[in-house]
Scaffold this active site. Structure first.
Site, short mmCIF file in Angstrom:
data_model
loop_
_atom_site.label_atom_id
_atom_site.label_comp_id
_atom_site.label_asym_id
_atom_site.label_seq_id
_atom_site.Cartn_x
_atom_site.Cartn_y
_atom_site.Cartn_z
N GLN A 237 0.71 -1.22 0.02
CA GLN A 237 0.11 0.05 -0.02
C GLN A 237 0.68 1.47 0.04
O GLN A 237 0.37 2.40 -0.23
CB GLN A 237 -0.89 -0.10 1.13
CG GLN A 237 -2.06 -0.97 1.19
CD GLN A 237 -3.08 -1.01 2.44
OE1 GLN A 237 -3.23 -1.83 2.98
NE2 GLN A 237 -3.76 0.28 2.48
N ARG A 384 -9.49 0.03 6.96
CA ARG A 384 -10.51 0.82 6.59
C ARG A 384 -11.08 1.83 7.42
O ARG A 384 -12.09 2.29 7.60
CB ARG A 384 -11.87 0.18 5.94
CG ARG A 384 -12.64 0.75 4.90
CD ARG A 384 -13.28 -0.06 4.11
NE ARG A 384 -14.03 0.79 3.09
CZ ARG A 384 -14.38 0.20 1.99
NH1 ARG A 384 -14.37 -1.21 1.60
NH2 ARG A 384 -14.74 0.80 0.80
N GLU A 760 -13.28 5.30 3.87
CA GLU A 760 -13.39 4.64 5.03
C GLU A 760 -14.44 5.08 5.81
O GLU A 760 -14.77 4.46 6.89
CB GLU A 760 -11.76 5.03 5.63
CG GLU A 760 -10.80 4.56 4.82
CD GLU A 760 -9.54 4.82 5.16
OE1 GLU A 760 -8.67 4.04 5.13
OE2 GLU A 760 -9.23 5.81 6.01
#
Ligand SMILES: Cc1cc2nc3c(=O)[nH]c(=O)nc-3n(C[C@H](O)[C@H](O)[C@H](O)COP(=O)(O)OP(=O)(O)OC[C@H]3O[C@@H](n4cnc5c(N)ncnc54)[C@H](O)[C@@H]3O)c2cc1C
Lengths: 806, 283
Positions: A237, A384, A760
C-alpha cells in the site's frame, strides 16, 4: 468555426470531470479476470518460499533441524534467524518505532510466528519441506489478556527489551508496557465531569479483527546480480516507503531498488506494514541470485499479518440533566500483540484516537492510551479507517447512546443538542484538532426525515408492547450514528512515517496530441484511482478523462509518495493532482497568449480552452496548446508541457455522516435482519458519485462484518480460534442488506477542490450504527453495553441475561 | 493450504474401486465431490497416499422414485435440490439440501460423501436417520445394507469398513408433514443446531413421528423420546415442550465458535419447536 463550437455544457460533459458518475476504467480488466496480481507474476527460474510457523503462542525455540527438509529434492535452502543474523536482518524495525523478529530468535511470541523460511523449486515442494523442518519448543506461560499482561508477576514477553525503561514514545511502566500516550487537559476534564449532574462510565471493547483482503500478502523479490538491481513486486500500500525501508535494511542504494505494486486485491491497512515474508524473499533472492516468490495463504494472513483494533476503552461522559455534554474522559488499554507494528504516523502511537469527541461540542476532554504486549500477532493497523478513528467513533457513539438512556432522552435529540454548529467551523476540539468544515444539523435532520424517524420510534414502542404481551418474539432496534472522520494524513509538520513526511505527489505529462499521463505517489487497491484522479485532472486541464492515463505503484517511474491508507489519497495526492494540473494550466495560458497574440491576463479559462476576454470566439483549446508546446519555438518558454506537485496538506480533512440502521432481532436465536440502512455521507466535493456509492457499499459491508460477526479470537493458551473463513465472518451477497445512500456536500476550505475522502467513512460510521441498533433493541429492557461482535450467541446472551427467555 | 503428495486413481467400475481400496489399505481414500476431504487434505489433517476418484462410476449416480426411493451415492446435493420427482416424493430432501453450504459446494458435494464422511456437522446423516434410510455398501465380499440409524459411531467414525464403498441410499417414501430447520451463522456454515422432522397426522393427531438433530453431539441424534412425546397429540404447546425436553436430554453439544453449551441447548429447542410447527402445519 464559432457555430461549430459545442456548448459549454457539452464540452463540460465531454470531459467527464469532477462530479461525473464515470464508469470505473479498471473494471474492464478486473471483471474479466485480467488483472495482474502478485501471484500472477511468473519470472524465469523463480523459486518459492514458505514459512515454518510456530504452533505455540509463547515458547523457547531450543533447536531447529532443517536436515530432512534440505534432503528433499527440490529444496534449495532453509533460512533461520542464525542465517539472517550476520546480515543484521534477523530483526527489523517496525513502523511504530519498535523492533520485530523476522525469524524466531531464541523464542516465539505468538502462534503463527515465522520460525524458518524454506526455499524450493515449486510451492508444493516448499509446503512438503515445511513439514520436514524439525523445531523443538519449550513452552512458556502465555498471556493473551492485556490486563493480565500488566500484572506485576506477568511473564516477561519481550526479553530483548529487558531493562529498557524508555520506549519509542516515552517511559515504559512495566515490562509488558509499550507506551502511554495522552491528549487533552486531564484536570479540566476531571473538574468538568466532577461538577456535572449526570455522569456515565462504561468499558467498551472493540474486538480484535482483521482486514482480510481478498488477496493475501505476498511479493516476488528479484536480485539481478549483473546490474546490481533489486526489484520487488509486492502487495504494498506504500511502495515508496517500502523502497526506502528496503534500502535502509539491506544497505542497497535506494536507486538500485525498484518496488512495484501491481494490481492489489484490497488492502484495508493489512498491506501497509513490512512483513518477514518480504525480508526473507529478498534475502533468498540475493543469496540464490534468482527471483523468489512468497505468497501467504488465507490462514497465514488471518493468523500472522496485521490485525486491527483490540482496544479496551474505559469512557466517561458527563452532562447537565437537560443533556448538554460537559466533559469526556477515556482510558484505553491497547493490545498490540507481540511487537508494536502499528502503522501510525510516528508521533501518534494511538493514531488519531483523540478525534473521540466526535461530532460534539465537548468543552473539556482527556484521553490516555496504554499500549501493551501480549502473546498475539502484531499489527493494530487502520482497517478501512484513518488511524484508530473507528475505535474513537465507536466509543463516542456508544457513550452518547448510554448517556441518552441514563438521561431517559431520545438519542437523536441528545445528538442534536450537542452537535458542533455550522457557524463554529473551523472548530477547535478540546483534544487539539481543528475541524475544517461541517454542517451536522442539516445532515442529521435530512437523515431523520428520510427514514421517518418519529414513525420508527412509534413502531418500536408498539413492538415492545406486543413483545411484553407475548404477541411477538422479535424486537426492533434503531441504530443511530453521526460520525466525524479525520483523514488525509497529513501535514508534514506533525505527520511522518519513519521520518518521511506524509505529503503526496503527482507528476503530469501532456502529450503533443493533447492526451496525458499522470503518475502519483499513491496506489489503488480497489479505490478506483485510475478513474477519479483522471476526473480531477480533466476538470483542471480541460483534457477529457478518457484521454488521461493514471499510473501508480512503480517507484522507478512514479514520484515519491507515502501511499494509500487512511483515506489519504484524495485529500493529499488528489490535491497534488489538482495543483499539478494548475501548473499545467498556468504554462498553457502563457502559450495560448503567445499563440493568440494577447497578454496572459487578457485570457480566461473556459472548460477546455483559453479564450480572449470579451472575444471568446478567439481561443486555443488545451489540445492545440499542447501541440504548440512541443512543435513551436516560443520565446521565453521551454518546450514541453509537464508539471509535478508535491502537496503538503495544511490540515486534515473531516468527512462526516449520518447513518441509521433499522434492525429486527430474534430474541430466541439471536438472529438479526436488517430492514433498512440509510447512509448519508458528506465527503466535501464529490468527484465521482458512482465511485462514492461503491465505496460506501463496500465499507458498510465490512462494518456489518465487524459489528455482527468478525473477530480474531484466541483461547487461553494463545491458539487462534478463528483462523479460517468458516469462522472468520466475511459477508456474502446473502448476508448483505440493501443500502440507501444519500449526501450533503460541505467542501473542505483548504483542499484545492474541496474534497475530503470517503473510502473509510462507511466503516467508521457503519460499525456504531449496526451495534447501536442491537443495543437500542434492548434499551427498553435495561441493556447498557454488550461487546461486539453481535453474533447469534452473544445477542442471545443479552436476551438471556435480561430474563427475556422466561 | 497445499495437500501432501498423493497418487490419483480413476476407476471405471465399483469392483475396480474396491480392489484399489483393498490393494492400498488405509493409505487410500475415495474422493467423491471432494468438498470435505480436500479441505482436510489442504490442512494436512488427512494425507492419503492414494486418492480414488469415484467420478467415473456412473452406476453410483441417479435418483429412482418408486415405492422406495433410491439415491445413488454420487448424486450431488444440487441434483437432489432440483429433482422434481424427489421434490414430490420426499420434499424434505430439497428443503435440507438447500441449507447445505452454498451453490458451488452443492454442485460437487454428494450425498454419499456427506454421509460417509461421518462429520457431526453434516446435514444428511441426521436427515437419513429421520427417514430411516438404509445404506448399501459394496466391499470385497459383495454388498450389504446398514441402517442409517446404526451407521454413525462417533465423529468421523462409521460402521463402513475401510474397503467398502457406499453405493446407494434407500428409504421408504415419507408420509405426512416435514421440515428441515437449521440455524447457522451465515451462508456456507454448518449448523449451530438443525432439526429434521417428519410427522404423520390423522384426524388432527400425530400417528407417527421421527425427529433427528444435527451438530449437537458427535453423531446425529435420533430422538425417539421426542417423537414419542408428539405421538397421539395435536402438537400443542405442551406436547412440543415435552418433545423439546426429551430431545434436550438426548443431545450433548460442545462449546465452539458458534457458542457455549447453554446457548446451543436452548436454540436446539427453539429450532425443534419451529420444525415441529411447520411439519404439523404441512401434514
Ligand atoms: C464451505 C463449505 C461449507 C459446507 N457446509 C456444509 C453444510 O452446511 N452442511 C453439510 O452437510 N455439509 C457442508 N459442507 C460439506 C459438503 O456438503 C461436502 O460436499 C460433503 O460433506 C461431502 O461430500 P463430498 O462428495 O464432497 O465428499 P468428499 O469430500 O469427496 O468425501 C468425504 C469423505 O467421505 C468419503 N466418501 C465419499 N464418498 C464415498 C463413498 N461413496 N463411499 C465411501 N466413502 C466415501 C471420502 O473418502 C471422505 O472421507 C460444506 C463444505 C464446504 C467446503
Amino acid at each position: 468555426m464559432n457555430e461549430m463550437t459545442p456548448s459549454r455544457e457539452e464540452r463540460t460533459a465531454n470531459l467527464k470531470g469532477t462530479g461525473c458518475a464515470r464508469k470505473r476504467v479498471e473494471d474492464a480488466r478486473f471483471t474479466q479476470g485480467k488483472g495482474n496480481y502478485v501471484d500472477d507474476v511468473k519470472l524465469p527460474g523463480m523459486l518459492f518460499g514458505d514459512f515454518v510457523r510456530s504452533p505455540h503462542a509463547h515458547a523457547r525455540v531450543t533447536s531447529i533441524d532443517p536436515a530432512a527438509a534440505l534432503a528433499l529434492p527440490g529444496v534449495v535452502a532453509v533460512l533461520t534467524a542464525k542465517d539472517l543474523e550476520p546480515l543484521n536482518l534477523h530483526w527489523m524495525p517496525t513502523l511504530a518505532g519498535d523492533r520485530q523478529m523476522v525469524l524466531a530468535d531464541g523464542k516465539v511470541l505468538f502462534q503463527g510466528q515465522e520460525v524458518a523460511f524454506v526455499v524450493a523449486e515449486d510451492r508444493y515442494i516448499a509446503a512438503d519441506a515445511v513439514d520436514l523442518v524439525e523445531v523443538e519448543y519449550e513452552d512458556l506461560p502465555v498471556v493473551v489478556d492485556p490486563y493480565k499482561a500488566l500484572e506485576d508477576d506477568a511473564p516477561v514477553l519481550r526479553e530483548d527489551l529487558e531493562g529498557q525503561d524508555e520506549g519509542a514514545h516515552g517511559p515504559r511502566r512495566h515490562h509488558n508496557h509499550i507506551f502511554r500516550w495522552e491528549a487533552g487537559d486531564r484536570e479540566a476534564a476531571e473538574a468538568a465531569i466532577g461538577g456535572s449532574e449526570v455522569v456515565v462510565s462504561e468499558r467498551i471493547y472493540y474486538q480484535r479483527t482483521h482486514p482480510c483482503p481478498l488477496e493475501t500478502c505476498g511479493c516476488v523479490a528479484s536480485m539481478d546480480k549483473v546490474n546490481g538491481k533489486l526489484t520487488v513486486r509486492g502487495t504494498f500500500q506504500a511502495p515508496h516507503v517500502v523502497r526506502t525501508v528496503a534500502s535502509l535494511l539491506s544497505g542497497i542504494d535506494e536507486h538500485n531498488i525498484r518496488v512495484i505494486s501491481p494490481d492489489i486485491g484490497g488492502g484495508f491497512g493489512n498491506k501497509v506494514g513490512v512483513y518477514p515474508g518480504y525480508v526473507c524473499a529478498i534475502v533468498a533472492s540475493i543469496v540464490t541470485g534468482v527471483p523468489v516468490k512468497w505468497v501467504e495463504d488465507r490462514m497465514e494472513n488471518l493468523m500472522a499479518t496485521a490485525f486491527a483494533r483490540d482496544y479496551w476503552m474505559d469512557g466517561t461522559i458527563s452532562a447537565t440533566k437537560d443533556g448538554r455534554i460537559t466533559g469526556l474522559k477515556a482510558h484505553v488499554i491497547a493490545d498490540h500483540g507481540a511487537f508494536d507494528a502499528c502503522a501510525d504516523p510516528t508521533k501518534f502511537p494511538a493514531g488519531f484516537f483523540h478525534i473521540c469527541t466526535g461530532s460534539y461540542d465537548i468543552p473539556a476532554a482527556h484521553v490516555a492510551v496504554d499500549g501493551v504486549y501480549t502473546n498475539k500477532a502484531p499489527g493494530g493497523v487502520a482497517y478501512r479507517c484513518s488511524f484508530r478513528v473507528t475505535e474513537a467513533a465507536y466509543m463516542i457513539e456508544r457513550l452518547i447512546e448510554i448517556l441518552a438512556a441514563k438521561l431517559d432522552m431520545d438519542a437523536a435529540e441528545l445528538r442534536r443538542i450537542n452537535f458542533i454548529k455550522a457557524d463554529q467551523f473551523p472548530y477547535q476540539s478540546a483534544l487539539g484538532w481543528e475541524y475544517d468544515s461541517g454542517d451536522y444539523h442539516t445532515a442529521w435532520e435530512k437523515a431523520l426525515r428520510a427514514v421517518g424517524y418519529e414513525g420508527l420510534r412509534a413502531e418500536q414502542a408498539q413492538r415492545i408492547a406486543d413483545f411484553k404481551a407475548g404477541k411477538t418474539r422479535k424486537l426492533l432496534g434503531i441504530g443511530l450514528t453521526h460520525f466525524t472522520e479525520i483523514v488525509g494524513a497529513g501535514p508534514v509538520k506533525n505527520c511522518d512515517i519513519l521520518g518521511m513526511g506524509m505529503f503526496d505527489s503527482c507528476e503530469i505529462r501532456i502529450h503533443p496530441t493533447g492526451s496525458a499521463i499522470a503518475r502519483l505517489g499513491t496506489i489503488s487497491q480497489g479505490q478506483g484511482h485510475a478513474t477519479t484522479f483522471a476526473q480531477i485532472l480533466a476538470s483542471e486541464t480541460g483534457i477529457p478523462a478518457d484521454q488521461i492515463t493514471i499510473e501508480e505503484g512503480d517507484t522507478d517511474t512514479a514520484p515519491y509518495g507515502l501511499g494509500t491508507y487512511g483515506s489519504r489519497s484524495t485529500p493529499v495526492a488528489g490535491a497534488a493532482t489538482a495543483m499539478a494540473g494548475r501548473k499545467i494550466r498556468a504554462k498553457a495560458q502563457m502559450i495560448a497568449a503567445y499563440l493568440l497574440e494577447v497578454h496572459d491576463d487578457d485570457l480566461e479559462w473556459d472548460v477546455d480552452r483559453f479564450a480572449v476576454k470579451g472575444a471568446t470566439e478567439r481561443f486555443k483549446t488545451m489540445a492545440e496548446i499542447a501541440y504548440a508546446a512541443y512543435n513551436q519555438a516560443i520565446p521565453g518558454i521551454e518546450p514541453g508541457l509537464e508539471a509535478v506537485s508535491y502537496y503538503d496538506p495544511p490540515n486534515m480533512t473531516y468527512p462526516f455522516g449520518a447513518y441509521i440502521c433499522v434492525m429486527e432481532i430474534d430474541v430466541d436465536t439471536g438472529e438479526h435482519g436488517i430492514r433498512q440502512f440509510y447512509a448519508l455521507d458528506d465527503c466535501g466535493t464529490r468527484i465521482n458519485p458512482m465511485v462514492i456509492e461503491g465505496q460506501v457499499h463496500g465499507g458498510l459491508t465490512e462494518a456489518l462484518a465487524i459489528a455482527m460477526g468478525q473477530e480474531i479470537a484466541y483461547d487461553d493458551i494463545g491458539n487462534v480460534k478463528t483462523g479460517t473463513l468458516m469462522d472468520f465472518f466475511l459477508p456474502t451477497a446473502w448476508e448483505t442488506p440493501n443500502y440507501t445512500t444519500d449526501w450533503t456536500e460541505t467542501p473542505s476550505p483548504h483542499h484545492p477542490i474541496g474534497a475530503k475522502g470517503v473510502g473509510e467513512s462507511p466503516n467508521v460510521g457503519g460499525v456504531p450504527a449496526f451495534s447501536n441498533a442491537v443495543h437500542d433493541a434492548f434499551r427498553a429492557f435495561g441493556l447498557t453495553q454488550s461487546h461486539m461482535p453481535h453474533d447469534h450467541w452473544r445477542i442471545w446472551k443479552i436476551a438471556h441475561d435480561l430474563g427475556l427467555h422466561g | 493450504m497445499i495437500p501432501g503428495v498423493f497418487e490419483y486413481h480413476r476407476p471405471g467400475a465399483v469392483a475396480e474401486a474396491v480392489a484399489l481400496l483393498r490393494a492400498h489399505g488405509d493409505e487410500a481414500r475415495v474422493v467423491a465431490g471432494g468438498h470435505s476431504l480436500i479441505p482436510m487434505m489442504k490442512l494436512r489433517m488427512a494425507a492419503p497416499e492414494h486418492l480414488i476418484d469415484l467420478q467415473g462410476l456412473d452406476e453410483l449416480r441417479g435418483i429412482e422414485i418408486g415405492a422406495e426411493i433410491r439415491i445413488g451415492a454420487m448424486t450431488t446435493q444440487h441434483e437432489i435440490l432440483t429433482h422434481s420427482g424427489l421434490a414430490e416424493a420426499a420434499p424434505i430432501m430439497a428443503e435440507a439440501a438447500r441449507q447445505i453450504a452454498d451453490p458451488q459446494v452443492r454442485y460437487l458435494g454428494t450425498i454419499g460423501g456427506n454421509v460417509a464422511n461421518g462429520d457431526p456437522g453434516n446435514d444428511m446423516p441426521g436427515l437419513m436417520q429421520c427417514l430411516d434410510a438404509r445404506f448399501t455398501l459394496a466391499g470385497p465380499d459383495g454388498t450389504r445394507e446398514v441402517a442409517a440409524r446404526d451407521f454413525f459411531e462417533s465423529a468421523f467414525m462409521t460402521t463402513r469398513e475401510e474397503e467398502e464403498i457406499l453405493t446407494s441410499i434407500n428409504f421408504a417414501r415419507p408420509t405426512g408433514g416435514w421440515a428441515y430447520e437449521k440455524l447457522k451463522r451465515k451462508i456456507g456454515d454448518y449448523a449451530t443446531a438443525a432439526a429434521a422432522v417428519q410427522i404423520a397426522v390423522e384426524g388432527g393427531k400425530v400417528t407417527a413421528a421421527a425427529i433427528a438433530m444435527t451438530n449437537l453431539s458427535d453423531v446425529p441424534v435420533l430422538s425417539a423420546g421426542a417423537a414419542a412425546a408428539l405421538t397421539g397429540t395435536g402438537c400443542g404447546p405442551e406436547a412440543v415442550k415435552a418433545a423439546v425436553d426429551a430431545m434436550q436430554a438426548d443431545i450433548d453439544p460442545v462449546e465452539d465458535n458458534r457458542g457455549p453449551v447453554e446457548f446451543k441447548r436452548h436454540v436446539a429447542g427453539v429450532i425443534l419447536a419451529r420444525a415441529i410447527a411447520r411439519a404439523f402445519e404441512r401434514a
